[in-house]
Design an enzyme around this catalytic site. Sequence first.
Site, PDB file in Angstrom:
ATOM      1  N   HIS A 135       0.834  -1.198   0.000  1.00  8.56           N
ATOM      2  CA  HIS A 135       0.000   0.000   0.000  1.00  8.56           C
ATOM      3  C   HIS A 135       0.873   1.254   0.000  1.00  8.56           C
ATOM      4  O   HIS A 135       2.079   1.184   0.202  1.00  8.56           O
ATOM      5  CB  HIS A 135      -0.931   0.026   1.222  1.00  8.56           C
ATOM      6  CG  HIS A 135      -2.107  -0.890   1.092  1.00  8.56           C
ATOM      7  ND1 HIS A 135      -2.033  -2.231   1.410  1.00  8.56           N
ATOM      8  CD2 HIS A 135      -3.383  -0.675   0.667  1.00  8.56           C
ATOM      9  CE1 HIS A 135      -3.206  -2.794   1.194  1.00  8.56           C
ATOM     10  NE2 HIS A 135      -4.043  -1.880   0.749  1.00  8.56           N
ATOM     11  N   LYS A 139      -0.939   4.892   4.470  1.00  3.96           N
ATOM     12  CA  LYS A 139      -1.796   3.920   5.150  1.00  3.96           C
ATOM     13  C   LYS A 139      -1.265   3.677   6.549  1.00  3.96           C
ATOM     14  O   LYS A 139      -0.100   3.341   6.745  1.00  3.96           O
ATOM     15  CB  LYS A 139      -1.857   2.608   4.360  1.00  3.96           C
ATOM     16  CG  LYS A 139      -2.841   1.616   4.974  1.00  3.96           C
ATOM     17  CD  LYS A 139      -3.191   0.497   4.024  1.00  3.96           C
ATOM     18  CE  LYS A 139      -4.189  -0.465   4.654  1.00  3.96           C
ATOM     19  NZ  LYS A 139      -5.443   0.198   5.028  1.00  3.96           N
TER      20      LYS A 139
END
Length: 239
Positions: A135, A139
Site C-alpha cells: 500500500h 496507510k
Amino acid sequence: MKIALIGYGKMGQAIDAIATAKGHEVILRVDINSQHLLEKEHLSKADVAIEFTTPETAYHNILKCFEANVPVVSGTTGWLEKLPEIKALCKEKNQAFLHTTNFSVGVNIFFEVNKKLAALMASQPQYNVWMEEIHHTQKKDAPSGTAITLAEQILEAVPRKKEWVNETTEQSEVMGIVSKRIDPAPGTHTVTYTSDIDDITITHTAHSRQGFAAGAVIAAEWLKDKKGVFTMRDVLNLG
C-alpha cells in the site's frame, strides 16, 4: 440520496466525486477540522453516512450515526477489536451498519476466490501459504484490513495454520504476512501457496482508489432504509 461524508481525505474526496456524478447530494463533509459537525442536528438530515477515518475515531463516529438514526457504511480498518461491540449495539438500537475491509467489487470477488482456493489446499499439506500486501505510505495500519480478511479466511479453511503474523516466518503452523508501504501503490494483495514442485499464486491489484470509492457508494445506496448488520457480501449477493 443525501449523504454525510465522515472523513474527507483522499478516499472521502473520491467518494464525493462519484456520489455527486451519480446524482446524490453530499450534505455534510466532516474532516479533522470540522468534528463539531458530528452531532445529531447535522447528521440526522442525511439518508446515509459513509465513514472513512482513523482507527482511533471510527468507533465514536459510528456511535454518533446510531444516535442520529442514520445508516452508516464504514471502511475504516485497524479498530476491528471493537467491531463485535458495534454490531451488538447496532442490533440493540435497531440501526443499520455495513462494514467491510474493502469496498472494491473486484476485491470482494477475490475474497470468494481466496476461500475456494484455501478449501482446496486444506488437504494438500505439501504447500505452505504466505501473503504479501503493498500500500501507499499514508496507510496507517499494517497489515491491511483486506490482508487480515484474507488471512482469517485461510486460517478458517486450512487447519494446519493456527495464526498469522505480520512478518516472514518459518513456523509451519503460522502464516506470514509481509507488509510493504510504497508510493503511489493504492493496494496489491498476493496469496501464494508454495511447494518443492510448484507455486500457486492469486493476486488482486488496484489501479486507483476509484474501485474502493465506487463500491462505497454502491453500499450506501443499498443500505438506505435498511436495518441490521451487513457486509459487501450482502450488497453483491455473494452469500
